[in-house]
Design an enzyme around this catalytic site. Sequence first.
Site, PDB file in Angstrom:
ATOM      1  N   GLU A   1     -16.802   4.966  21.148  1.00 61.22           N
ATOM      2  CA  GLU A   1     -16.981   3.935  21.983  1.00 61.22           C
ATOM      3  C   GLU A   1     -16.223   3.943  23.067  1.00 61.22           C
ATOM      4  O   GLU A   1     -15.440   4.571  23.167  1.00 61.22           O
ATOM      5  CB  GLU A   1     -16.486   2.772  20.907  1.00 61.22           C
ATOM      6  CG  GLU A   1     -18.293   2.643  19.559  1.00 61.22           C
ATOM      7  CD  GLU A   1     -17.283   1.038  18.861  1.00 61.22           C
ATOM      8  OE1 GLU A   1     -15.846   0.417  18.425  1.00 61.22           O
ATOM      9  OE2 GLU A   1     -17.508   1.232  17.984  1.00 61.22           O
TER      10      GLU A   1
ATOM     11  N   HIS B   1      -3.200  -1.415   9.942  1.00 61.05           N
ATOM     12  CA  HIS B   1      -4.579  -2.437  10.024  1.00 61.05           C
ATOM     13  C   HIS B   1      -4.423  -2.918   7.942  1.00 61.05           C
ATOM     14  O   HIS B   1      -5.992  -3.109   7.545  1.00 61.05           O
ATOM     15  CB  HIS B   1      -6.077  -0.756   8.919  1.00 61.05           C
ATOM     16  CG  HIS B   1      -5.955  -0.254  10.490  1.00 61.05           C
ATOM     17  ND1 HIS B   1      -6.809  -0.636  11.449  1.00 61.05           N
ATOM     18  CD2 HIS B   1      -5.287   1.398  10.857  1.00 61.05           C
ATOM     19  CE1 HIS B   1      -6.701   0.599  12.736  1.00 61.05           C
ATOM     20  NE2 HIS B   1      -6.401   1.655  12.142  1.00 61.05           N
TER      21      HIS B   1
ATOM     22  N   ARG C   1     -17.877  -8.082   0.697  1.00 62.32           N
ATOM     23  CA  ARG C   1     -16.925  -8.559  -0.389  1.00 62.32           C
ATOM     24  C   ARG C   1     -16.267  -9.764  -0.162  1.00 62.32           C
ATOM     25  O   ARG C   1     -16.010 -10.022   0.755  1.00 62.32           O
ATOM     26  CB  ARG C   1     -15.853  -6.823  -0.935  1.00 62.32           C
ATOM     27  CG  ARG C   1     -15.016  -7.189   0.193  1.00 62.32           C
ATOM     28  CD  ARG C   1     -13.844  -6.273   0.032  1.00 62.32           C
ATOM     29  NE  ARG C   1     -12.738  -6.520   1.190  1.00 62.32           N
ATOM     30  CZ  ARG C   1     -12.652  -5.981   2.431  1.00 62.32           C
ATOM     31  NH1 ARG C   1     -14.005  -4.788   2.548  1.00 62.32           N
ATOM     32  NH2 ARG C   1     -11.528  -6.682   2.790  1.00 62.32           N
TER      33      ARG C   1
ATOM     34  N   LYS D   1     -21.213   3.099   9.327  1.00 67.48           N
ATOM     35  CA  LYS D   1     -20.543   2.433  10.903  1.00 67.48           C
ATOM     36  C   LYS D   1     -22.117   2.636  12.439  1.00 67.48           C
ATOM     37  O   LYS D   1     -22.036   1.780  12.593  1.00 67.48           O
ATOM     38  CB  LYS D   1     -19.485   2.357  10.973  1.00 67.48           C
ATOM     39  CG  LYS D   1     -17.692   2.548  10.105  1.00 67.48           C
ATOM     40  CD  LYS D   1     -18.214   0.726   9.104  1.00 67.48           C
ATOM     41  CE  LYS D   1     -17.602   1.210   8.550  1.00 67.48           C
ATOM     42  NZ  LYS D   1     -18.166  -0.649   7.017  1.00 67.48           N
TER      43      LYS D   1
HETATM   44  C1  MV4 Z   1     -12.027  -1.020  17.861  1.00 63.86           C
HETATM   45  C2  MV4 Z   1     -10.572  -0.811  18.791  1.00 63.86           C
HETATM   46  C3  MV4 Z   1     -11.191  -1.191  19.914  1.00 63.86           C
HETATM   47  N1  MV4 Z   1     -11.834  -1.367  20.337  1.00 63.86           N
HETATM   48  N2  MV4 Z   1     -12.961  -0.594  18.906  1.00 63.86           N
HETATM   49  C4  MV4 Z   1      -9.520  -0.619  13.572  1.00 63.86           C
HETATM   50  C5  MV4 Z   1     -10.172  -0.380  12.354  1.00 63.86           C
HETATM   51  C6  MV4 Z   1     -12.010  -0.868  12.419  1.00 63.86           C
HETATM   52  N3  MV4 Z   1     -12.445  -1.810  11.925  1.00 63.86           N
HETATM   53  C7  MV4 Z   1     -11.967  -1.024  14.267  1.00 63.86           C
HETATM   54  N4  MV4 Z   1     -11.042  -0.945  14.720  1.00 63.86           N
HETATM   55  C8  MV4 Z   1     -10.863  -1.255  15.778  1.00 63.86           C
HETATM   56  N5  MV4 Z   1     -12.132  -1.153  16.693  1.00 63.86           N
HETATM   57  C9  MV4 Z   1     -12.710  -0.387  20.268  1.00 63.86           C
HETATM   58  N6  MV4 Z   1     -14.127  -0.076  20.489  1.00 63.86           N
HETATM   59  C10 MV4 Z   1      -9.702  -1.183  18.227  1.00 63.86           C
HETATM   60  C11 MV4 Z   1      -9.532  -1.716  16.264  1.00 63.86           C
HETATM   61  C12 MV4 Z   1      -8.748  -2.014  16.298  1.00 63.86           C
HETATM   62  C13 MV4 Z   1      -8.578  -2.636  14.863  1.00 63.86           C
HETATM   63  C14 MV4 Z   1      -9.478  -3.987  14.436  1.00 63.86           C
HETATM   64  C15 MV4 Z   1      -9.486  -4.878  13.876  1.00 63.86           C
HETATM   65  C16 MV4 Z   1      -7.672  -5.149  13.384  1.00 63.86           C
HETATM   66  C17 MV4 Z   1      -6.917  -4.734  13.686  1.00 63.86           C
HETATM   67  C18 MV4 Z   1      -7.264  -3.623  14.570  1.00 63.86           C
HETATM   68  C19 MV4 Z   1      -6.255  -2.675  14.471  1.00 63.86           C
HETATM   69  C20 MV4 Z   1      -6.149  -1.536  15.488  1.00 63.86           C
HETATM   70  C21 MV4 Z   1      -7.405  -0.825  16.215  1.00 63.86           C
END
Ligand code: MV4
Length: 455
Positions: A152, A187, A244, A68
């Site tokens: 972040e 998630h 994917r 990442k």
């Molecule tokens: C975040 C966020 C808030 N702020 N980054 C969750 C898994 C990964 N794909 C990144 N994720 C997140 N990153 C920042 N800076 C909130 C999430 C997040 C989230 C993102 C997409 C779909 C569902 C989620 C559920 C909880 C947190």
Amino acid sequence: MCIGPPPSSQSYLLGDRLIEVAQRTGAQAIHPGYGFLSERAWFARAVREAGLVFVGPPAEAIEAMGSKTDARQLAIRAGVPVVPGTTEALRDADEAMAIAESFGFPVLLKAAAGGGGKGMRVVRERHELAAALGSAQREAKNAFGDDAVYIEKYLDGPRHVEIQVLADMHGTVLHLGERECSLQRRHQKMVEEAPSPAVSPALRARMGETAVAAARAAGYVNAGTCEFLLDRDGSFYFLEMNTRIQVEHPVTELVMGLDLVQWQLRIAAGERLPFEQKSFEPRGWAIECRITSEDPGNGFLPSTGRITHLHLPSGPGVRWDGGIEDGSEVGLHYDPMLAKLIVHAPTRALAIARMERALRELVIDGVETSRGFHLRLLAHPDVRSGDISIQWLEAHLAELTSAPPHEETVRLAAIAAALAAQHDRGLTSDTAHAARRDGTLEGWRAVARREGLRT
Ligand code: MV4
């Protein structure tokens, strides 16, 4: 072909076995699906080295997006907006504190090798930072064998919007608009739709160009998805790229009018994409509900058993992508997703109505499923108006799981109870006649109650 015994560690995760079976059957290519080995660069490489075609991106593109922090670096170099934060692993708590204070709390600690939420910690106050860093590093080490964690700024209440990308081997990279995936729990997405109620044509064009830039920078080929967080103010930030085909790809297929898996195969065979970007405009609205064998009334505990009766919804604009039939055994070896129910209609309101009708028509007996939960979800005013975020579902779980069943379910149960009671006892009461004539919910309830049946 039988790959091996049911546990995936002895079958679907054994790359060498899969390649051996492919060669023995004379297959030319391996489509890795989603899950299992679909995002393992070593498998993509092994398939290629065995003289077969991997239906997916080059191993190098999977690797480029796998870390990442590397993906963030790549995005920044390509001019793709990312959430403020680092692109290197944190050295210690002092460094973390200095960076956190530069953009302010709350902050989010993330595992560099992660994705999908593992090794993530929200830190709301200064004094929690050092301990959270230690525990995120331990969890990352455990889950990925790599304790690298970066930081972040934490965005509160954004949407999860992702862009579908399609790239051929000849340099054409196109985007197929967005999917709204905010309705998720731990998630795990539960409902996805295309387009997103929060994305205008102008925003779609900007997010799409951004996704194409990220895919180009990674040397991407085949179908892939760029995940973004979309803030309330309309600003969006690249999170990661899924290398994917995804579970929710059918909503894009329906609104864009093409078969993504067919194009994955054609791209893998070396064909050129014959489309122009401007030909992709979403037509109507599509919604997908993931039908899982989980018990929403019991903390989404996985439910097992035999499917004793299955009745599938049908009709215009209804699509069932299912993995079960009458008599199927549902065990604990795999993901609890049984099927995807997808609808397409001219407008969002009609798509919701069509999904509600299809869910009511669906019968799955033998295991608990998410069917009733989906009906409640779609009945909620926030979902109907599209006013949702990634936090919405978990914040509303109590009311969604403890509320009485959907009115239609109660009506059917009451009718069934009343008819059963009449049948069993030769009942011909006036109440039953009246209820049958009126067909009102209260009428049927009264009949069922008279017979001592719970409704
Ligand atoms: C975040 C966020 C808030 N702020 N980054 C969750 C898994 C990964 N794909 C990144 N994720 C997140 N990153 C920042 N800076 C909130 C999430 C997040 C989230 C993102 C997409 C779909 C569902 C989620 C559920 C909880 C947190």
